[in-house]
Scaffold this active site. Structure first.
Site, short mmCIF file in Angstrom:
data_model
loop_
_atom_site.label_atom_id
_atom_site.label_comp_id
_atom_site.label_asym_id
_atom_site.label_seq_id
_atom_site.Cartn_x
_atom_site.Cartn_y
_atom_site.Cartn_z
N HIS A 157 -0.56 5.57 6.66
CA HIS A 157 0.16 6.08 5.30
C HIS A 157 0.28 7.51 5.30
O HIS A 157 -0.61 8.27 5.71
CB HIS A 157 -0.97 5.96 4.20
CG HIS A 157 -1.23 4.46 3.91
ND1 HIS A 157 -2.24 3.64 4.53
CD2 HIS A 157 -0.73 3.23 3.59
CE1 HIS A 157 -2.42 2.36 4.24
NE2 HIS A 157 -1.17 2.14 3.60
N SER B 222 0.91 -1.27 0.00
CA SER B 222 0.15 -0.04 -0.05
C SER B 222 0.78 1.28 0.07
O SER B 222 0.25 2.26 -0.39
CB SER B 222 -0.92 -0.04 1.37
OG SER B 222 -0.24 0.08 2.54
N ASP C 68 -3.88 8.55 7.13
CA ASP C 68 -4.58 7.72 7.86
C ASP C 68 -3.66 7.09 9.14
O ASP C 68 -2.68 7.63 9.44
CB ASP C 68 -5.42 6.80 7.09
CG ASP C 68 -4.55 5.95 6.18
OD1 ASP C 68 -3.31 5.87 6.45
OD2 ASP C 68 -4.93 5.07 5.24
#
Length: 341
Positions: A320, A54, A317
């Site tokens: 990230h 991610s 978040d």
């Protein structure tokens, strides 16, 4: 949170980019959003290939399973969700800009349009790791397999590579196994005839909001950062050994850990580096316990809230960085990135 669950939620693995093409040394101006930075070199490198999770994914994870396709992801750029786990751009995009190309398209779009390999390709999938698992998502080994299949179809010469490892949490024995697996992947990639490999260290895992929430986002977890440092030490030792074993491939270290800490400590002297008021506090958070950024209830009501100015936040978040966070890390990495050439 128990260690195993925490490990599962934080085990975002690696960014691995491959550059190929001719190099040309000229003078040029390199522009960022909020500043002008003069580079002495303009490297004409034609391809960028990305492997990872991610932290590197720019749209491979499907819309049905990836919250990166839900609002408010992408609120800073391009104004809507694009599959990136951030408010906008991620490090992949900045590295592409550094070498003078557009961000490569996600692997799942490989057959869309004509020249789909103009800038390379992004094989990264959010939620994956280094080891084999029951997950249907392609892990690191599978992603490299995609690339191997790709080069059977397309011919590339004068290959160079750059890897960023981002495994964050584990006991010492587990970390040792992670590094061993990394070395196996590096050797596998070297076997493809690559000339240069750059491996970034692990970022300070004890500083992600999912961890710092325990201190109301006031301090990093020293124990987890020590584990990250242990990982980085083993990685550096392994890289030194690989360099001694072969003179045909040069491997250099890009210190992602130091770059993150430089930004956190507001000590950067790089042009355009941001000084965040509280870099450990996330911008997009769930309203209730268990809610995540992007969650909505059955009626579509938002179960999250977004800070007033995402550009003033380092983290987007719970794990990230925001686009501005990644841009600041990229700025702090400028000196290290010159080692690639």
């Amino acid at each position: 949170m128990e260690p195993r669950k925490l490990l599962s939620s934080l085990f975002y693995f690696s960014l691995l980019s491959l550059l190929s093409g001719n190099q040309k040394v000229v003078g040029s101006a390199h522009h960022h959003h909020h500043h002008k930075h003069r580079h002495l070199f303009d490297f004409k490198l034609s391809k960028l290939f990305v492997f990872g999770d991610s932290y590197a994914d720019t749209g491979n994870l499907g819309r049905s399973v990836g919250r990166s396709w839900k609002e408010p992801y992408g609120i800073t750029f391009p104004g809507k969700p694009t599959g990136r786990f951030s408010s906008g751009r991620v490090l992949t995009d900045y590295l592409a800009k550094f070498v003078g190309i557009k961000s490569p398209i996600p692997y799942k779009l490989r057959r869309v349009g004509g020249k789909y390999l103009t800038n390379g390709m992004n094989f990264a999938y959010g939620g994956t790791g280094v080891f084999q698992s029951t997950s249907p998502l392609p892990n690191m080994t599978t992603q490299i397999g995609f690339f191997q299949q790709l080069i059977k179809e397309e011919v590339y010469n004068s290959l160079e590579i750059q890897q960023s490892s981002a495994a964050i949490l584990g006991f010492p024995s587990f970390i040792t196994q992670v590094v061993k697996e990394l070395v196996l992947n590096l050797k596998r990639i070297q076997g493809l005839g690559l000339k240069k490999v750059a491996v970034t260290t692990l970022q300070p895992s004890g500083c992600v909001p999912q961890i710092t929430v325990a201190s109301s986002f006031q301090k990093c977890n020293g124990t987890l950062n020590s584990l990250a440092s242990f990982h980085n030490l083993l990685l550096k030792q392994s890289v030194a050994k690989l360099n001694n074993e072969t003179k045909e491939t040069t491997i250099v270290i890009i210190d992602l850990y130091s770059a993150f800490m430089t930004v956190f400590n507001n000590k950067s002297d790089h042009l355009g580096s941001s000084k965040f008021e509280n870099p450990l506090k996330p911008c997009c958070v769930g309203i209730s316990n268990g809610d995540l950024c992007g969650n909505v209830d059955e009626s579509g009501t938002k179960k999250y809230k977004v800070c007033e100015n995402p550009e003033a936040a380092f983290f987007w978040d719970t794990v990230h960085p925001t686009q501005e966070g990644w841009r600041s890390v990229y700025s702090a990495l400028q000196a290290n990135l010159q080692q690639l050439y």
